[in-house]
Design an enzyme around this catalytic site. Structure first.
Site, PDB file in Angstrom:
ATOM      1  N   GLY A  20      -7.840  -5.689  -6.704  1.00  0.00           N
ATOM      2  CA  GLY A  20      -6.911  -4.659  -6.237  1.00  0.00           C
ATOM      3  C   GLY A  20      -5.475  -5.014  -6.555  1.00  0.00           C
ATOM      4  O   GLY A  20      -4.701  -5.356  -5.667  1.00  0.00           O
ATOM      5  N   GLY A  22      -2.841  -3.284  -7.214  1.00  0.00           N
ATOM      6  CA  GLY A  22      -2.040  -2.064  -7.136  1.00  0.00           C
ATOM      7  C   GLY A  22      -0.642  -2.459  -6.727  1.00  0.00           C
ATOM      8  O   GLY A  22      -0.060  -3.403  -7.266  1.00  0.00           O
ATOM      9  N   GLY A  25      -0.879  -5.837  -4.296  1.00  0.00           N
ATOM     10  CA  GLY A  25      -1.563  -6.895  -5.048  1.00  0.00           C
ATOM     11  C   GLY A  25      -0.746  -7.378  -6.233  1.00  0.00           C
ATOM     12  O   GLY A  25      -0.770  -8.567  -6.586  1.00  0.00           O
ATOM     13  N   ASN A 112      -4.142  -3.526   5.191  1.00  0.00           N
ATOM     14  CA  ASN A 112      -3.966  -3.010   6.542  1.00  0.00           C
ATOM     15  C   ASN A 112      -5.328  -2.835   7.194  1.00  0.00           C
ATOM     16  O   ASN A 112      -6.363  -2.894   6.538  1.00  0.00           O
ATOM     17  CB  ASN A 112      -3.223  -1.671   6.504  1.00  0.00           C
ATOM     18  CG  ASN A 112      -1.718  -1.874   6.385  1.00  0.00           C
ATOM     19  OD1 ASN A 112      -1.186  -2.892   6.806  1.00  0.00           O
ATOM     20  ND2 ASN A 112      -1.038  -0.894   5.805  1.00  0.00           N
ATOM     21  N   ALA A 135       7.040  -3.773   1.516  1.00  0.00           N
ATOM     22  CA  ALA A 135       6.677  -2.424   1.081  1.00  0.00           C
ATOM     23  C   ALA A 135       6.921  -2.267  -0.409  1.00  0.00           C
ATOM     24  O   ALA A 135       7.990  -2.622  -0.912  1.00  0.00           O
ATOM     25  CB  ALA A 135       7.497  -1.399   1.866  1.00  0.00           C
ATOM     26  N   LYS A 186       0.331  -5.159  14.207  1.00  0.00           N
ATOM     27  CA  LYS A 186       0.387  -4.251  13.046  1.00  0.00           C
ATOM     28  C   LYS A 186      -0.632  -3.124  13.198  1.00  0.00           C
ATOM     29  O   LYS A 186      -0.365  -1.974  12.846  1.00  0.00           O
ATOM     30  CB  LYS A 186       0.127  -5.062  11.766  1.00  0.00           C
ATOM     31  CG  LYS A 186       0.119  -4.266  10.477  1.00  0.00           C
ATOM     32  CD  LYS A 186       1.468  -4.227   9.812  1.00  0.00           C
ATOM     33  CE  LYS A 186       1.551  -3.197   8.713  1.00  0.00           C
ATOM     34  NZ  LYS A 186       1.776  -3.683   7.397  1.00  0.00           N
ATOM     35  N   ASN A 194       0.237   6.120  11.334  1.00  0.00           N
ATOM     36  CA  ASN A 194      -0.400   6.656  10.119  1.00  0.00           C
ATOM     37  C   ASN A 194      -1.091   8.003  10.313  1.00  0.00           C
ATOM     38  O   ASN A 194      -0.782   8.958   9.601  1.00  0.00           O
ATOM     39  CB  ASN A 194      -1.383   5.624   9.554  1.00  0.00           C
ATOM     40  CG  ASN A 194      -0.711   4.703   8.552  1.00  0.00           C
ATOM     41  OD1 ASN A 194      -0.123   5.153   7.596  1.00  0.00           O
ATOM     42  ND2 ASN A 194      -0.780   3.417   8.791  1.00  0.00           N
ATOM     43  N   ASN A 204       7.982   9.352   9.030  1.00  0.00           N
ATOM     44  CA  ASN A 204       7.742   8.541  10.232  1.00  0.00           C
ATOM     45  C   ASN A 204       8.658   8.896  11.404  1.00  0.00           C
ATOM     46  O   ASN A 204       8.233   8.941  12.560  1.00  0.00           O
ATOM     47  CB  ASN A 204       7.906   7.050   9.902  1.00  0.00           C
ATOM     48  CG  ASN A 204       6.888   6.585   8.875  1.00  0.00           C
ATOM     49  OD1 ASN A 204       5.995   7.336   8.500  1.00  0.00           O
ATOM     50  ND2 ASN A 204       7.024   5.355   8.409  1.00  0.00           N
ATOM     51  N   GLU A 268      -7.415   4.916   5.003  1.00  0.00           N
ATOM     52  CA  GLU A 268      -7.886   3.674   5.623  1.00  0.00           C
ATOM     53  C   GLU A 268      -8.162   3.858   7.119  1.00  0.00           C
ATOM     54  O   GLU A 268      -8.217   2.887   7.868  1.00  0.00           O
ATOM     55  CB  GLU A 268      -6.842   2.570   5.391  1.00  0.00           C
ATOM     56  CG  GLU A 268      -6.646   2.254   3.914  1.00  0.00           C
ATOM     57  CD  GLU A 268      -5.783   1.018   3.673  1.00  0.00           C
ATOM     58  OE1 GLU A 268      -4.607   1.044   4.050  1.00  0.00           O
ATOM     59  OE2 GLU A 268      -6.292   0.032   3.117  1.00  0.00           O
TER      60      GLU A 268
HETATM   61  N1  LIG Z   1       1.910  -0.704  -0.683  1.00  0.00           N
HETATM   62  C1  LIG Z   1       2.474  -1.277   0.384  1.00  0.00           C
HETATM   63  O1  LIG Z   1       3.699  -1.321   0.517  1.00  0.00           O
HETATM   64  C2  LIG Z   1       1.608  -1.936   1.455  1.00  0.00           C
HETATM   65  C3  LIG Z   1       2.257  -2.582   2.508  1.00  0.00           C
HETATM   66  C4  LIG Z   1       1.495  -3.216   3.492  1.00  0.00           C
HETATM   67  C5  LIG Z   1       0.108  -3.202   3.401  1.00  0.00           C
HETATM   68  N2  LIG Z   1      -0.502  -2.546   2.379  1.00  0.00           N
HETATM   69  C6  LIG Z   1      -1.966  -2.569   2.339  1.00  0.00           C
HETATM   70  O2  LIG Z   1      -2.373  -3.219   1.151  1.00  0.00           O
HETATM   71  C7  LIG Z   1      -3.621  -2.664   0.703  1.00  0.00           C
HETATM   72  C8  LIG Z   1      -3.415  -2.174  -0.721  1.00  0.00           C
HETATM   73  O3  LIG Z   1      -2.453  -1.126  -0.687  1.00  0.00           O
HETATM   74  P1  LIG Z   1      -1.658  -0.679  -1.982  1.00  0.00           P
HETATM   75  O4  LIG Z   1      -0.599   0.226  -1.533  1.00  0.00           O
HETATM   76  O5  LIG Z   1      -1.310  -1.856  -2.800  1.00  0.00           O
HETATM   77  O6  LIG Z   1      -2.818   0.171  -2.705  1.00  0.00           O
HETATM   78  P2  LIG Z   1      -2.892   0.646  -4.212  1.00  0.00           P
HETATM   79  O7  LIG Z   1      -1.543   0.634  -4.848  1.00  0.00           O
HETATM   80  O8  LIG Z   1      -3.707   1.891  -4.212  1.00  0.00           O
HETATM   81  O9  LIG Z   1      -3.707  -0.514  -4.895  1.00  0.00           O
HETATM   82  C9  LIG Z   1      -5.083  -0.682  -4.733  1.00  0.00           C
HETATM   83  C10 LIG Z   1      -5.610  -1.223  -6.041  1.00  0.00           C
HETATM   84  O10 LIG Z   1      -7.003  -1.486  -5.875  1.00  0.00           O
HETATM   85  C11 LIG Z   1      -7.620  -1.178  -7.094  1.00  0.00           C
HETATM   86  N3  LIG Z   1      -9.056  -0.993  -6.902  1.00  0.00           N
HETATM   87  C12 LIG Z   1      -9.703  -0.001  -6.235  1.00  0.00           C
HETATM   88  N4  LIG Z   1     -11.040  -0.169  -6.321  1.00  0.00           N
HETATM   89  C13 LIG Z   1     -11.233  -1.291  -7.060  1.00  0.00           C
HETATM   90  C14 LIG Z   1     -12.389  -1.975  -7.524  1.00  0.00           C
HETATM   91  N5  LIG Z   1     -13.620  -1.547  -7.237  1.00  0.00           N
HETATM   92  N6  LIG Z   1     -12.240  -3.087  -8.274  1.00  0.00           N
HETATM   93  C15 LIG Z   1     -11.007  -3.529  -8.571  1.00  0.00           C
HETATM   94  N7  LIG Z   1      -9.855  -2.928  -8.181  1.00  0.00           N
HETATM   95  C16 LIG Z   1      -9.979  -1.810  -7.433  1.00  0.00           C
HETATM   96  C17 LIG Z   1      -6.915   0.069  -7.564  1.00  0.00           C
HETATM   97  O11 LIG Z   1      -7.076   0.209  -8.941  1.00  0.00           O
HETATM   98  P3  LIG Z   1      -7.028   1.677  -9.627  1.00  0.00           P
HETATM   99  O12 LIG Z   1      -5.843   2.378  -9.042  1.00  0.00           O
HETATM  100  O13 LIG Z   1      -6.885   1.359 -11.059  1.00  0.00           O
HETATM  101  O14 LIG Z   1      -8.312   2.298  -9.256  1.00  0.00           O
HETATM  102  C18 LIG Z   1      -5.470  -0.258  -7.214  1.00  0.00           C
HETATM  103  O15 LIG Z   1      -4.844  -0.931  -8.275  1.00  0.00           O
HETATM  104  C19 LIG Z   1      -3.945  -1.548   1.684  1.00  0.00           C
HETATM  105  O16 LIG Z   1      -4.812  -2.016   2.690  1.00  0.00           O
HETATM  106  C20 LIG Z   1      -2.605  -1.182   2.282  1.00  0.00           C
HETATM  107  O17 LIG Z   1      -2.710  -0.596   3.566  1.00  0.00           O
HETATM  108  C21 LIG Z   1       0.212  -1.924   1.396  1.00  0.00           C
END
Ligand SMILES: NC(=O)c1ccc[n+]([C@@H]2O[C@H](COP(=O)([O-])OP(=O)(O)OC[C@H]3O[C@@H](n4cnc5c(N)ncnc54)[C@H](OP(=O)(O)O)[C@@H]3O)[C@@H](O)[C@H]2O)c1
Length: 303
Positions: A20, A22, A25, A112, A135, A186, A194, A204, A268
């Site tokens: 992941g 994204g 990550g 999360n 973020a 959290k 959410n 928010n 989620e």
């Molecule tokens: N973004 C933030 O600021 C933030 C802050 C705090 C916590 N979080 C938490 O962090 C987690 C990730 O959030 P995010 O915002 O980073 O999500 P995101 O941008 O949607 O990233 C998720 C990643 O997972 C990949 N993925 C999905 N299925 C997969 C699989 N089967 N194998 C490999 N990769 C896979 C997706 O790839 P594809 O898109 O190519 O499918 C995408 O790159 C969540 O739980 C979120 O609540 C995020």
């Protein structure tokens, strides 16, 4: 004592696989690479190199970091001893099932919600839970904007040998032997903020501005505090002020669940309010506001 990361007092964090890569990550991959770790993103499809730019918003300046990520499918990624899980919670179980984790692998869950990896690891494997207030947003397909670099906590048990070397290069990263209070704080914020912002399609800050939403938020917090206090009597059960602080600090923001609904994606909610409902059911408690809100969010998700 000298702290050079790569060659100094701390151990280099080694080879990390990332499930992941994204928004969050990729930020983690950036810090891991800074600390001298090798990073391999595991993703279905052909092996390739992905180039991504991270734009860091800082108070007085913004800096761009260009990152190269090696991407490999699970069949070709080699044995996994250190895994960072940062995909969205609904995809975790299926994605993890295909991975060649070693019998003594360590898995860091940076997501999360709670519970997406519970009972998924073997007895010799270690789960480290991560909670971040940082973020990251998507700007273009290959540019991410790091909006905030805030506190990140990893924890659960003793600190691993690689942790200090990583913390030196990851702003705000700390270890907590007992991560549960950090996760629960959290969780309550996410459980209140959410779903309400997603259902009412508001930023928010509306949760404090609109009396109807404020009342719904108050009930959700009370119910969450009730179940958490039953799980652990030392839980302070007074989360209203801390949720309000987050709402104020992020007043203009779109929550991740609201964004997921806009994008037509699964949310989620199961790992957030759904986790609270499961614990409540085990305790013989009813959480009517959470029950209703889970159903309302599911009704907005793609079928
Ligand atoms: N973004 C933030 O600021 C933030 C802050 C705090 C916590 N979080 C938490 O962090 C987690 C990730 O959030 P995010 O915002 O980073 O999500 P995101 O941008 O949607 O990233 C998720 C990643 O997972 C990949 N993925 C999905 N299925 C997969 C699989 N089967 N194998 C490999 N990769 C896979 C997706 O790839 P594809 O898109 O190519 O499918 C995408 O790159 C969540 O739980 C979120 O609540 C995020």
């Amino acid at each position: 004592m000298q702290h050079s990361g790569h060659t100094g007092a701390h151990e280099t964090p080694g080879r990390w696989h990332i499930l992941g890569a994204g928004r969050i990550g990729t930020l983690a991959a950036c810090y891991l690479q800074r600390a001298g770790a090798e990073t391999i993103v595991v993703r279905p499809g052909p092996a390739h190199t992905r180039r991504v730019s991270l734009v860091f918003d800082r108070e007085t300046t913004s800096a761009t970091k260009k990152l190269e990520l090696t991407v490999k499918p699970a069949t070709d990624c080699g044995p996994i001893t250190l895994l960072l899980v940062a995909c969205k919670t609904p995809y975790t179980e299926a994605a993890l099932a295909r991975l060649p984790l070693t019998d003594s692998a360590t898995v860091v869950r940076l997501q999360n919600g709670l519970g997406s990896l519970d009972s998924r690891l073997k007895p010799g494997q270690r789960l480290i839970e991560g909670v971040t207030a940082s973020a990251v947003m998507s700007q273009t397909e290959d540019t991410l904007r790091v909006v905030a670099e805030n506190a990140t906590t990893f924890g659960g048990g003793p600190r691993p040998t690689w942790f200090d070397g990583l913390a030196e290069h990851w702003p705000g990263l700390a270890w907590a032997a007992d991560i549960r209070p950090v996760q629960w704080r959290k969780l309550v914020v996410n459980a209140a903020l959410n779903p309400l912002t997603a259902i009412h399609d508001v930023p928010n800050g509306a949760l404090l501005e609109r009396p109807d939403l404020r009342a719904e938020m108050t009930t959700l917090i009370d119910e969450a505090d009730t179940v958490l206090a039953r799980l652990d009597q030392s839980w302070p059960a007074n989360s209203h002020a801390s949720v309000a602080d987050v709402v104020r600090a992020t007043a203009g923001n779109t929550s991740s669940m609201r964004a997921d609904i806009h994008a037509g994606a699964i949310t989620e909610i199961a790992a957030i309010n759904g986790w609270l409902l499961q614990r409540a059911e085990e305790l013989g408690l009813d959480l009517p506001a959470h029950r209703r809100i889970v159903a309302r969010v599911h009704a907005l998700e793609p079928k």
